[in-house]
Scaffold this motif. Structure first.
Motif, mmCIF file in Angstrom:
data_model
loop_
_atom_site.group_PDB
_atom_site.id
_atom_site.type_symbol
_atom_site.label_atom_id
_atom_site.label_comp_id
_atom_site.label_asym_id
_atom_site.label_seq_id
_atom_site.Cartn_x
_atom_site.Cartn_y
_atom_site.Cartn_z
ATOM 1 N N PRO A 89 34.379 115.079 4.810
ATOM 2 C CA PRO A 89 34.062 116.447 5.203
ATOM 3 C C PRO A 89 32.731 116.876 4.581
ATOM 4 O O PRO A 89 32.501 116.658 3.392
ATOM 5 N N GLY A 90 31.859 117.415 5.415
ATOM 6 C CA GLY A 90 30.574 117.928 4.952
ATOM 7 C C GLY A 90 30.605 119.444 4.985
ATOM 8 O O GLY A 90 31.668 120.056 5.076
ATOM 9 N N ARG A 91 29.442 120.055 4.954
ATOM 10 C CA ARG A 91 29.380 121.509 5.003
ATOM 11 C C ARG A 91 30.056 122.017 6.271
ATOM 12 O O ARG A 91 30.895 122.899 6.230
ATOM 13 N N ALA A 92 29.696 121.418 7.408
ATOM 14 C CA ALA A 92 30.236 121.865 8.696
ATOM 15 C C ALA A 92 30.846 120.729 9.498
ATOM 16 O O ALA A 92 31.316 120.945 10.601
ATOM 17 N N SER A 127 26.368 126.010 13.873
ATOM 18 C CA SER A 127 27.353 125.465 12.948
ATOM 19 C C SER A 127 27.576 126.450 11.806
ATOM 20 O O SER A 127 26.673 127.189 11.414
ATOM 21 N N VAL A 128 28.804 126.461 11.328
ATOM 22 C CA VAL A 128 29.179 127.288 10.176
ATOM 23 C C VAL A 128 30.028 126.415 9.250
ATOM 24 O O VAL A 128 30.489 125.346 9.642
ATOM 25 N N ASN A 129 30.251 126.879 8.035
ATOM 26 C CA ASN A 129 31.011 126.107 7.057
ATOM 27 C C ASN A 129 32.428 125.817 7.550
ATOM 28 O O ASN A 129 33.064 126.685 8.147
ATOM 29 N N LEU A 130 32.896 124.599 7.263
ATOM 30 C CA LEU A 130 34.294 124.278 7.515
ATOM 31 C C LEU A 130 35.165 125.242 6.719
ATOM 32 O O LEU A 130 34.841 125.558 5.571
ATOM 33 N N PRO A 131 36.253 125.704 7.281
ATOM 34 C CA PRO A 131 37.174 126.523 6.491
ATOM 35 C C PRO A 131 37.687 125.708 5.290
ATOM 36 O O PRO A 131 37.901 124.494 5.403
ATOM 37 N N ASP A 132 37.881 126.369 4.166
ATOM 38 C CA ASP A 132 38.317 125.682 2.945
ATOM 39 C C ASP A 132 39.629 124.939 3.158
ATOM 40 O O ASP A 132 39.813 123.826 2.660
ATOM 41 N N THR A 139 40.430 115.951 2.689
ATOM 42 C CA THR A 139 40.066 115.249 1.459
ATOM 43 C C THR A 139 41.231 114.374 1.023
ATOM 44 O O THR A 139 42.371 114.808 0.994
ATOM 45 N N THR A 140 40.910 113.143 0.705
ATOM 46 C CA THR A 140 41.961 112.210 0.296
ATOM 47 C C THR A 140 42.312 112.358 -1.161
ATOM 48 O O THR A 140 41.594 112.927 -1.928
#
Length: 140
Positions: A89-92, A127-132, A139-140
């Motif tokens: 996962p990156g910023r977006a 693009s916008v930030n992935l939701p937390d 994330t593994t």
């Protein structure tokens, strides 16, 4: 051919698809374009299971690249077990990966593919930030 998915990828979804007669081409095997359709359908089903519904007035994913490697033919009749993984996962962005195998021969990968998904604000087309919560899930 047997392919191993690296450990940094997280299995998030599995689904079974029937191979339909119309999925085949004149050569008697599943048409290459159908593999992309199977992967797309599984990815959308996973998104929907998370409550991510297509909403042109809101936010959601778009795919900006897609790929598929073909290892062994699939034919009608039969089923396909598709396993969907995520990573990086990156910023977006979020990388999605998929393997396609027959349920009766587990671990024998017929095709593997995936794509880069970008979280966007549809009205702004940016693009916008992935939701937390989504970043944590990937994330593994």
């Amino acid at each position: 051919m047997k392919i191993e998915i690296p450990e940094q990828k997280k299995l998030v979804y599995e689904t079974l698809f029937p191979i339909r007669w119309g999925d085949m081409d004149v050569m008697g095997h599943v048409n290459n374009a159908m593999y992309f359709r199977y992967i797309e359908s599984a990815r959308i089903d996973w998104f929907r299971s998370l409550g991510i519904e297509p909403n042109p007035a809101g936010e959601g994913f778009v795919i900006v690249n897609a790929f598929c490697n073909f290892y062994k033919q699939l034919e009608y009749p039969g089923d396909i077990l598709l396993k969907l993984f995520v990573s990086d996962p990156g910023r977006a962005t979020l990388e999605t990966w998929a393997t396609l195998e027959k349920p009766q021969t587990p671990g024998v990968i017929h095709a593997a593919g995936g794509g880069t998904a970008i979280w966007v604000d549809f009205p702004k087309q940016k693009s916008v930030n992935l939701p937390d919560w989504l970043r944590a899930l990937a994330t593994t």
